[in-house]
Design a protein around this motif. Structure first.
Motif: not given
Length: 494
Positions: A1-7, A11-15, A77-79, A81-85
């Motif tokens: 559950m925590d991993n989903i929230k983190t993801g 995603a929100f920050i990335a957008n 998940s790729i999105k 990772n792309y954001f973090l990179i």
């Protein structure tokens, strides 16, 4: 559950991150394209337009594409990772750019004033206008003006930029006036202009002299930043030459050719030699800008074109007085920053650091973009080699036309090109185009004097004030005059 929230949070920050960047980059590129089109309209040379395009539009477009790519990735998940990179890469670039800017500030030489004050110089901090005002009060003379820069006025299309209506394009200063020109080493200098606005004494002709010399070139020839008795014209007169000086600050070979066309028969002076002082640091660039400008093309391609300036000095004087009245207003200067860019207003050195300039370089990744442009794009496109060839092709056409202009005075009048090295060239023994220019003049059967070969054997303090960058010192001009004198006597006798 925590991993989903983190993801989801990532995603929100990335957008938010990519949308904000896309909006900023999109607006920036619109502004850059507008600037690029503006460069096209005002006739900026191809090399500058190329550099602007590759160093601004291409690099920021690539960054925009990298942001848009995020929204075409389907897997979450790729999105992420792309954001973090992407985020870490951008952060690293900004950090590296910041460090490069800090490094440049650390190794930045002291401000010019500080450098001279360390040598014991008491710097005159007055502005151009303050000096003129003080001189008028001290002398009671009214005809005191700042030096003009017609070359910058023309290639910068200043008349169009400021809606300055005129039916004449001057190539000289205001006549019969005190011309305040330069404070480069702590002291303001001036000279008395002649009837056509050039730096010449009242009596040009002496009896029993060696040769009649007509000097052409930029500020080094005009006599900027030294006393009248110590400029190159005065130094050659002291060696028993008759000298007519048509030197004018700002501009290259075509500007000199235009002055020669307008004034070669204006004086009661028949030169045996036309000596062009070619300053390596900026004459190549200035000549290329002139070559691409329609005004100078008239002097290059139309052998009959002339403004008849020798008979319009009253209009020239009115032109510059109107222009100086406008550009002496602080609000006007703020409205038209191009005036400073094209040398239309003297900006005094200051001890203060330009924080806005360095902050802009940090925020716009200037150092990183310059590295990418100079070391990647330039290499891929073979830009440097192509630019060098273009410059030499232009110089060949211009020198050929310039020689023909000199021959038009008298078939016995001889053109001599004197190659003047810059401070940077002497200190770093940098070749740039020196050998190519000397070879080109030899190919065109134009006599030349390579001052570099003599100056590199001298102490730098004997050429420039305290060995610091700038125009030659009075001693430097003395050395220059003696080298020219030796060449003339050895090759042409007396």
């Amino acid at each position: 559950m925590d991993n989903i929230k983190t993801g989801r949070f990532i995603a929100f920050i990335a957008n938010l991150y990519f949308k904000a960047q896309i909006l900023f980059l999109f607006l920036l590129l619109i502004y850059l394209f507008y600037q690029f089109l503006f460069l096209e309209r005002i006739g900026i040379e191809e090399a500058d337009k190329y550099n602007f395009f590759t160093n601004n539009i291409i690099i920021f477009s690539a960054l925009l594409i990298s942001c848009l790519t995020y929204f075409f990735i389907k897997k979450d998940s790729i999105k992420n990772n792309y954001f973090l990179i992407h985020l870490s890469t951008i952060f690293s670039l900004f950090l590296l750019n910041l460090l490069l800017e800090i490094r440049s500030l650390y190794f930045l030489p002291d401000n010019r004033i500080v450098q001279f004050e360390k040598k014991g110089v008491i710097w005159d901090n007055r502005t151009h206008n303050e000096v003129i005002s003080d001189l008028k009060t001290e002398t009671g003379e009214k005809n005191i003006y700042r030096v003009t820069n017609p070359g910058g006025f023309i290639v910068g299309n200043i008349a169009q930029k400021i809606d300055f209506e005129t039916n004449i394009t001057p190539l000289s200063n205001i006549s019969n006036s005190t011309i305040v020109h330069c404070n480069e080493s702590g002291t303001w200098h001036n000279y008395k202009s002649d009837k056509f606005g050039f730096n010449n004494p009242e009596n040009l002709i002496k009896i029993d002299t060696k040769f009649n010399l007509l000097l052409l070139g930029d500020s080094f020839t005009e006599g900027m930043c030294v006393d009248t008795k110590n400029d190159i014209g005065a130094k050659l007169r002291n060696l028993n030459y008759n000298v007519l000086n048509l030197g004018k600050a700002g501009g290259g070979v075509l500007f000199a050719k235009a002055r020669l066309r307008e004034y070669k028969h204006a004086y009661n002076f028949k030169p045996e030699f036309v000596i062009y002082l070619f300053y390596s640091h900026n004459d190549v660039t200035d000549t290329r800008q002139e070559y691409n400008h329609p005004f100078f093309q008239k002097y290059l391609n139309d052998k009959q074109f002339s403004q008849d300036l020798k008979n319009k000095q009253d209009k020239i004087d009115i032109f510059w007085k109107r222009f100086f009245a406008l550009t002496s207003k602080a609000d006007f200067l703020k409205k038209y920053p191009a005036l400073r860019k094209y040398g239309q207003y003297h900006v005094s050195p200051t001890k203060r650091l330009n924080y806005k300039f360095h902050l802009k370089k940090i925020l716009l990744l200037t150092n990183i973009r310059a590295f990418i442009h100079d070391n990647l794009i330039a290499q891929i496109t073979n830009k440097k080699s192509n630019e060098k060839k273009k410059q030499l092709d232009i110089l060949k056409k211009v020198f050929t036309a310039f020689k023909a202009e000199v021959n038009g005075i008298d078939n016995k009048t001889k053109l001599i090109l004197v190659y003047l090295p810059s401070h940077h060239e002497i200190i770093n023994k940098k070749l740039y185009l020196r050998k190519e220019i000397i070879n080109l003049t030899n190919e065109l059967n134009i006599d030349n004097i390579n001052i570099y070969e003599s100056f590199i054997k001298m102490n730098i303090n004997d050429i420039f004030d305290y060995g610091l960058d700038g125009h030659y010192s009075s001693e430097g001009y003395g050395h220059l005059a003696r080298i020219i004198n030796q060449h003339l006597l050895e090759k042409y006798g007396n």
